[in-house]
Structure formats: structure tokens, C-alpha cells
Design a protein around this motif. Structure first.
Motif, PDB file in Angstrom:
ATOM      1  N   ALA A  15     -12.332   0.249   2.486  1.00 45.94           N
ATOM      2  CA  ALA A  15     -12.321   1.594   1.908  1.00 45.94           C
ATOM      3  C   ALA A  15     -12.049   2.628   2.996  1.00 45.94           C
ATOM      4  O   ALA A  15     -11.268   3.573   2.796  1.00 45.94           O
ATOM      5  N   GLU A  16     -12.667   2.458   4.154  1.00 46.82           N
ATOM      6  CA  GLU A  16     -12.450   3.401   5.254  1.00 46.82           C
ATOM      7  C   GLU A  16     -11.001   3.364   5.729  1.00 46.82           C
ATOM      8  O   GLU A  16     -10.387   4.405   5.996  1.00 46.82           O
ATOM      9  N   ALA A  17     -10.429   2.164   5.827  1.00 43.34           N
ATOM     10  CA  ALA A  17      -9.035   2.044   6.267  1.00 43.34           C
ATOM     11  C   ALA A  17      -8.090   2.745   5.294  1.00 43.34           C
ATOM     12  O   ALA A  17      -7.131   3.413   5.706  1.00 43.34           O
ATOM     13  N   LEU A  18      -8.354   2.610   4.000  1.00 42.17           N
ATOM     14  CA  LEU A  18      -7.508   3.256   2.994  1.00 42.17           C
ATOM     15  C   LEU A  18      -7.617   4.780   3.078  1.00 42.17           C
ATOM     16  O   LEU A  18      -6.620   5.492   3.000  1.00 42.17           O
ATOM     17  N   VAL A  19      -8.838   5.277   3.242  1.00 41.68           N
ATOM     18  CA  VAL A  19      -9.030   6.729   3.338  1.00 41.68           C
ATOM     19  C   VAL A  19      -8.325   7.274   4.575  1.00 41.68           C
ATOM     20  O   VAL A  19      -7.634   8.304   4.526  1.00 41.68           O
ATOM     21  N   ARG A  20      -8.487   6.604   5.696  1.00 41.56           N
ATOM     22  CA  ARG A  20      -7.855   7.073   6.941  1.00 41.56           C
ATOM     23  C   ARG A  20      -6.330   7.065   6.837  1.00 41.56           C
ATOM     24  O   ARG A  20      -5.650   7.872   7.467  1.00 41.56           O
ATOM     25  N   ALA A  21      -5.793   6.148   6.025  1.00 36.60           N
ATOM     26  CA  ALA A  21      -4.332   6.029   5.908  1.00 36.60           C
ATOM     27  C   ALA A  21      -3.717   7.088   5.001  1.00 36.60           C
ATOM     28  O   ALA A  21      -2.491   7.245   4.973  1.00 36.60           O
ATOM     29  N   LEU A  22      -4.540   7.813   4.233  1.00 38.48           N
ATOM     30  CA  LEU A  22      -4.001   8.846   3.339  1.00 38.48           C
ATOM     31  C   LEU A  22      -3.324   9.947   4.145  1.00 38.48           C
ATOM     32  O   LEU A  22      -3.885  10.443   5.122  1.00 38.48           O
ATOM     33  N   GLN A  23      -2.134  10.320   3.724  1.00 41.20           N
ATOM     34  CA  GLN A  23      -1.434  11.428   4.375  1.00 41.20           C
ATOM     35  C   GLN A  23      -0.461  12.070   3.395  1.00 41.20           C
ATOM     36  O   GLN A  23      -0.078  11.472   2.395  1.00 41.20           O
ATOM     37  N   GLY A  24      -0.087  13.306   3.691  1.00 37.63           N
ATOM     38  CA  GLY A  24       0.840  14.024   2.831  1.00 37.63           C
ATOM     39  C   GLY A  24       2.255  13.481   2.937  1.00 37.63           C
ATOM     40  O   GLY A  24       2.626  12.860   3.934  1.00 37.63           O
ATOM     41  N   THR A  25       3.052  13.692   1.887  1.00 34.81           N
ATOM     42  CA  THR A  25       4.449  13.253   1.883  1.00 34.81           C
ATOM     43  C   THR A  25       5.339  14.420   1.469  1.00 34.81           C
ATOM     44  O   THR A  25       4.879  15.381   0.860  1.00 34.81           O
ATOM     45  N   GLU A  26       6.606  14.321   1.807  1.00 32.39           N
ATOM     46  CA  GLU A  26       7.583  15.320   1.397  1.00 32.39           C
ATOM     47  C   GLU A  26       8.021  15.057  -0.042  1.00 32.39           C
ATOM     48  O   GLU A  26       8.160  13.897  -0.454  1.00 32.39           O
ATOM     49  N   LEU A  27       8.273  16.104  -0.794  1.00 27.14           N
ATOM     50  CA  LEU A  27       8.688  15.944  -2.182  1.00 27.14           C
ATOM     51  C   LEU A  27       9.977  15.134  -2.288  1.00 27.14           C
ATOM     52  O   LEU A  27      10.139  14.333  -3.211  1.00 27.14           O
ATOM     53  N   ARG A  28      10.870  15.312  -1.321  1.00 25.41           N
ATOM     54  CA  ARG A  28      12.141  14.564  -1.331  1.00 25.41           C
ATOM     55  C   ARG A  28      11.905  13.056  -1.242  1.00 25.41           C
ATOM     56  O   ARG A  28      12.694  12.263  -1.759  1.00 25.41           O
ATOM     57  N   ASP A  29      10.814  12.653  -0.607  1.00 27.44           N
ATOM     58  CA  ASP A  29      10.538  11.227  -0.403  1.00 27.44           C
ATOM     59  C   ASP A  29       9.782  10.589  -1.558  1.00 27.44           C
ATOM     60  O   ASP A  29       9.453   9.396  -1.496  1.00 27.44           O
ATOM     61  N   THR A  30       9.493  11.368  -2.597  1.00 31.06           N
ATOM     62  CA  THR A  30       8.755  10.843  -3.751  1.00 31.06           C
ATOM     63  C   THR A  30       9.452   9.611  -4.332  1.00 31.06           C
ATOM     64  O   THR A  30      10.653   9.626  -4.589  1.00 31.06           O
ATOM     65  N   GLY A  31       8.701   8.553  -4.531  1.00 26.31           N
ATOM     66  CA  GLY A  31       9.245   7.319  -5.086  1.00 26.31           C
ATOM     67  C   GLY A  31       9.757   6.346  -4.048  1.00 26.31           C
ATOM     68  O   GLY A  31      10.035   5.191  -4.374  1.00 26.31           O
ATOM     69  N   GLY A  32       9.902   6.793  -2.786  1.00 29.81           N
ATOM     70  CA  GLY A  32      10.382   5.924  -1.714  1.00 29.81           C
ATOM     71  C   GLY A  32       9.310   4.958  -1.229  1.00 29.81           C
ATOM     72  O   GLY A  32       8.160   4.993  -1.682  1.00 29.81           O
ATOM     73  N   GLN A  33       9.677   4.116  -0.273  1.00 25.84           N
ATOM     74  CA  GLN A  33       8.752   3.075   0.181  1.00 25.84           C
ATOM     75  C   GLN A  33       7.489   3.647   0.823  1.00 25.84           C
ATOM     76  O   GLN A  33       6.377   3.192   0.555  1.00 25.84           O
ATOM     77  N   GLY A  34       7.659   4.667   1.681  1.00 31.18           N
ATOM     78  CA  GLY A  34       6.494   5.283   2.303  1.00 31.18           C
ATOM     79  C   GLY A  34       5.599   5.953   1.274  1.00 31.18           C
ATOM     80  O   GLY A  34       4.369   5.859   1.352  1.00 31.18           O
ATOM     81  N   TRP A  35       6.218   6.620   0.321  1.00 31.40           N
ATOM     82  CA  TRP A  35       5.453   7.275  -0.747  1.00 31.40           C
ATOM     83  C   TRP A  35       4.716   6.226  -1.589  1.00 31.40           C
ATOM     84  O   TRP A  35       3.558   6.442  -1.973  1.00 31.40           O
ATOM     85  N   LEU A  36       5.375   5.101  -1.875  1.00 31.78           N
ATOM     86  CA  LEU A  36       4.735   4.055  -2.691  1.00 31.78           C
ATOM     87  C   LEU A  36       3.497   3.494  -2.002  1.00 31.78           C
ATOM     88  O   LEU A  36       2.511   3.153  -2.666  1.00 31.78           O
ATOM     89  N   ARG A  37       3.547   3.399  -0.670  1.00 29.77           N
ATOM     90  CA  ARG A  37       2.356   2.929   0.046  1.00 29.77           C
ATOM     91  C   ARG A  37       1.198   3.906  -0.158  1.00 29.77           C
ATOM     92  O   ARG A  37       0.054   3.498  -0.366  1.00 29.77           O
ATOM     93  N   GLN A  38       1.510   5.207  -0.092  1.00 27.61           N
ATOM     94  CA  GLN A  38       0.469   6.197  -0.332  1.00 27.61           C
ATOM     95  C   GLN A  38      -0.080   6.088  -1.759  1.00 27.61           C
ATOM     96  O   GLN A  38      -1.282   6.225  -1.987  1.00 27.61           O
ATOM     97  N   HIS A  39       0.814   5.825  -2.706  1.00 29.14           N
ATOM     98  CA  HIS A  39       0.363   5.658  -4.096  1.00 29.14           C
ATOM     99  C   HIS A  39      -0.572   4.464  -4.215  1.00 29.14           C
ATOM    100  O   HIS A  39      -1.582   4.525  -4.933  1.00 29.14           O
ATOM    101  N   GLU A  40      -0.238   3.380  -3.527  1.00 27.25           N
ATOM    102  CA  GLU A  40      -1.097   2.201  -3.559  1.00 27.25           C
ATOM    103  C   GLU A  40      -2.486   2.520  -3.014  1.00 27.25           C
ATOM    104  O   GLU A  40      -3.503   2.090  -3.581  1.00 27.25           O
ATOM    105  N   TYR A  41      -2.521   3.279  -1.915  1.00 25.04           N
ATOM    106  CA  TYR A  41      -3.822   3.646  -1.334  1.00 25.04           C
ATOM    107  C   TYR A  41      -4.632   4.466  -2.343  1.00 25.04           C
ATOM    108  O   TYR A  41      -5.828   4.228  -2.525  1.00 25.04           O
ATOM    109  N   VAL A  42      -3.976   5.444  -2.967  1.00 25.09           N
ATOM    110  CA  VAL A  42      -4.671   6.300  -3.933  1.00 25.09           C
ATOM    111  C   VAL A  42      -5.160   5.474  -5.115  1.00 25.09           C
ATOM    112  O   VAL A  42      -6.299   5.636  -5.581  1.00 25.09           O
ATOM    113  N   GLU A  43      -4.311   4.581  -5.612  1.00 26.66           N
ATOM    114  CA  GLU A  43      -4.679   3.782  -6.784  1.00 26.66           C
ATOM    115  C   GLU A  43      -5.859   2.871  -6.480  1.00 26.66           C
ATOM    116  O   GLU A  43      -6.793   2.737  -7.293  1.00 26.66           O
TER     117      GLU A  43
END
Length: 447
Positions: free
Chosen positions: A13-41
């Protein structure tokens, strides 16, 4: 039904929280953004499990310690803007015929995941305080959602959201309908978040109170929700209410029972109207006073028995009816304003079509092999067994809706009451079944 799984181990849980970071709107749906979505989910499901076990304090402490609440609020508003500015462009592109609409659905679902996570943790004062200046952006977000609720016809209903349906090829029009249905549930979550914010009116910055009371006049907006109650409707002479993600018929003996959503509205009103600081700042002019006095007809003995604190509201309104409150004092202060929404809009203004075409090329047109690879991650992220364990109701047949005991043995995603219903649904289910069945469980376990 399966037993409820355990929350994540503290280290994970701590690793997931620490990995959360903002993304650019242009990158929405991309691989980096999907990783962030996985962390949030994963954190979202972890939060639900922790709350059900009374262990959500760890997640709260992690989000505060690593200052991630402003990050989540920024991502929430970013995907909201994407839905308003980029998604309509995708729907208008005539040459865009995606093999699967599920990658786009994931983006739409991202907003629901974040607001659900915030609803779980905003009960705590330290979470609200850790939002710092971004609390203003969250208040604006909640106001936008509550405005949509107030404008919603009480005759409208939402459909059940089924992510697996969108794993098969379908039209963008179908996805738009799903987005509209999801918007309703997101707005209900925003109502809960706003109520938790109002719980902390004594410790909120003055700018936040000014925003809620004067800029947005939330007390009058909440009165509209009491009057029109968008999560309740009459159909064929029967009262229906929306609870736990579905509409259900309310038996006559339960029609006067207060629902959780009703309670959130009344508690928010109590917080905003009975706090001395709020009373000092709110302008009880002729219009506002007349709107607030509409509440008296709803304050029945039956309602007050269910929420005794409303007795104070009843006394306040009786006093308000026969007095003229003094105008609010005008404090000479430098008012803060929300910045996230305006910053994202200014940065991407005039680029919406270009962003949509970029995302069509790089995020929303995966090859069959890429789709299979991504399905492996989705299978782990959405953890269907976990969601089934958390579901409030027993599974229903995909075809006729009755209680189901049989499950597709190949993909394990669909339920049926009989073999006949399964055969009838096979042609529609086949593409999604093929996709999910090809995900090797050993690979999923290794992810």
C-alpha cells in the motif's frame, strides 16, 4: 459468494501511494497514465476493504504523509476536463472505429475510481486539511457535479455499468450512454465528499467557506436536491430509489425511510447553516431566506426521528422565518481562488482535436496483440473475484436478470440462470470471452 479478500499488505500500500503522481492531459490513456490508473484502482479497492474491516487509518496516514491528496484532486479534474473536451471529439471522428472501446472506458472509469477513493478517506479531518489549497478546486468540482444532479430529471434512471460489455467492439454512441450513466454515480459520490468537507467548516480556510457559501451558494443548491431528489423517482405507480449502484422498488412501509444520500444532503445543510462561522459569512437575503424556508415542509416528525439533529435545523428555520439576520461582515482579505481547472484549460486551449488524434494513434487503437497484453494487466487490476466479493447483491443473469448460479467457465466474467440464456447471449459475449480467456492465469499471477 467468495469471502472478502484481505486488504493490501502495508508495504505494498505504501509503495502504491508513493508512486502516485500527476500526468499531462495529452498523455491520458497512454502506458504511463495506465500505470497510474492501476495504482489508483488498487488503492480504491484497498480502501473499500480496509474501511469494511475498520483499518482505513493506514491508508489515510500514507496519503497525508506523502501529500498525495492534491495529486488525486489534480488527476480528478484532469480526467473531468478530458471527458468534456476530448471525449466528444473522439465521438465525432468518422474514421475512428476502435477494435475495442475498453481502453476509452478505462479513462472514463478513472474519474469514478478517484472520487470513490476520496469518498472513502475524506471522512478524516487530516485528509481534508492535507488537501491544502486544492480543497478549493475540489469544492468547485463538487459544485459542478451537484449542479448536474439538481438539473437531472427525476424521471431519468441510470443503467448498470458493466465494464466487460465494453471489451467487445461497440459503437462510440454506446460508450457515450455508458459515460452518461457513470456521470450520475460520480455526482452522487461528489455529494458525499462535499458533505465530509462541510464536516470540517471550523478548520477550513476562509476562502473555502466563501467559495461554498457565497460564490456557489451551496445551501440553496442543497435545498434543490432536497426538493427534487434525483435519486428517487416514481415509475408505474411505484417509488424507486437509487442505492448501492442500482435502482430498486421501495416497499410502501419503507418509503419514509431516509436513505444514505438523503442523510448526506441534510448533514451538509446542518454543517453549513448552523455553524456560527457560516452564519456570520452567509448572506441571508430575501431570495436565500425564501429558499431555505422551503425546508420546513420536509422536516416531519418521521424524518427528525431518524436524524434527531434536524431538531436544531427546525428551530433555526423557525427563528429565521420571523427575523431579519444582519448582513454578513465583509472581511478585508486576499481571497484564494482554485487554479487546477484554469491551468489545464489554458495549457491545452485550442489543442483538443490534436490531443484526440494523438490519443487515437498512441492509446486508443491498440493492435490485437497489444490488446491481449493490456488485458493481462486489466485482469489483475480490476480483480473480478474481489469486485464480486464486494458486490452488495447476488449475481444476476446477463440475459433475463434473475438470480444466477451458473458462470461462463471460460472467462468467468458473465453469469447466467440457465444454459438457454448462455447460448442466447453467446454471439454478443464471444469477442469479450475470447479476449479474456486468452489471458494466461500464470502470466496474470506474475504481473
Amino acid at each position: 459468494m467468495a469471502a472478502v479478500p484481505a486488504p493490501l499488505p502495508p508495504a505494498e500500500a505504501e509503495a502504491l501511494v508513493r508512486a502516485l503522481q500527476g500526468t499531462e492531459l495529452r498523455d491520458t490513456g497512454g502506458q504511463g497514465w495506465l500505470r497510474q490508473h492501476e495504482y489508483v484502482e488498487k488503492l480504491n479497492m484497498h480502501g473499500i476493504l480496509s474501511a469494511s474491516a475498520g483499518q482505513e487509518q493506514l491508508l489515510t496516514e500514507l496519503l497525508v504523509t506523502y501529500a498525495k491528496i492534491p495529486v488525486l484532486i489534480g488527476e480528478l479534474i484532469s480526467v473531468e476536463i478530458w471527458k468534456h473536451k476530448v471525449f466528444p471529439v473522439l465521438c465525432r471522428l468518422e474514421d475512428f472505429k476502435p477494435r475495442s472501446t475498453f481502453p476509452i472506458y478505462v479513462v472514463l472509469h478513472h474519474e469514478a475510481s478517484i472520487i470513490n477513493l476520496l469518498e472513502t478517506v475524506f471522512f478524516y479531518k487530516e485528509i481534508c486539511e492535507s488537501a491544502e489549497d486544492s480543497i478549493l478546486d475540489l469544492i468547485d468540482y463538487c459544485h459542478r457535479k451537484l449542479t448536474l444532479l439538481a438539473a437531472r430529471s427525476t424521471k431519468g434512471q441510470t443503467v448498470e455499468l458493466r465494464a466487460q460489455d465494453l471489451a467487445s467492439p461497440s459503437s462510440m454512441q454506446e460508450l457515450q450512454k455508458q459515460a452518461e450513466a457513470m456521470e450520475f454515480e460520480i455526482s452522487l459520490k461528489a455529494l458525499s465528499v462535499l458533505r465530509f468537507i462541510t464536516d470540517q467548516v471550523e478548520s477550513l480556510p476562509l476562502s473555502a467557506l466563501t467559495r461554498m457559501l457565497n460564490t456557489h451558494n451551496l445551501p440553496c443548491l442543497l435545498v434543490e436536491l432536497v426538493e427534487h431528489c434525483p435519486w428517487s423517482c416514481w415509475e408505474a405507480g411505484k417509488l424507486k430509489k437509487f442505492e448501492n449502484g442500482t435502482w430498486h422498488v421501495v416497499p410502501p412501509e419503507d418509503q419514509v425511510k431516509m436513505t444514505k444520500l438523503d442523510g448526506q444532503v441534510w448533514l451538509a445543510l446542518l454543517n453549513l447553516l448552523l455553524s456560527p462561522e457560516c452564519q456570520r459569512k452567509y448572506h441571508f437575503d430575501g431570495f436565500n431566506k425564501s429558499q431555505l424556508l422551503k425546508l420546513r415542509v420536509f422536516l416531519t416528525d418521521v424524518l427528525i426521528d431518524q436524524l434527531p439533529n434536524l431538531m436544531e435545523m427546525q428551530r433555526f428555520l423557525s427563528h429565521l422565518a420571523v427575523t431579519e439576520p444582519a448582513p454578513p461582515k465583509k472581511d478585508l482579505i486576499l481571497e484564494q481562488v482554485p487554479v487546477i481547472w484554469d491551468h489545464i484549460l489554458k495549457k491545452n486551449s485550442g489543442k483538443w482535436e490534436a490531443i484526440a488524434k494523438h490519443q487515437v494513434k498512441h492509446a486508443f487503437s491498440p493492435t490485437e496483440e497489444e490488446l491481449k497484453l493490456q488485458a493481462r494487466r486489466w485482469a489483475q487490476t480490476y480483480s473480478l473475484d474481489m469486485m464480486e466479493a464486494l458486490a452488495p447483491d447476488k449475481p444476476r443473469c446477463r440475459v433475463c436478470g434473475v438470480e444466477a448460479a451458473k458462470r461462463c467457465s471460460r472467462c468467468r466474467n458473465e453469469w447466467y440462470c440457465t444454459r438457454a440464456c448462455q447460448v442466447q447471449h453467446w454471439q454478443k459475449h464471444k469477442p469479450a470471452c475470447n479476449l479474456m480467456a486468452e489471458v494466461p492465469r500464470s502470466v496474470v499471477d506474475d504481473l
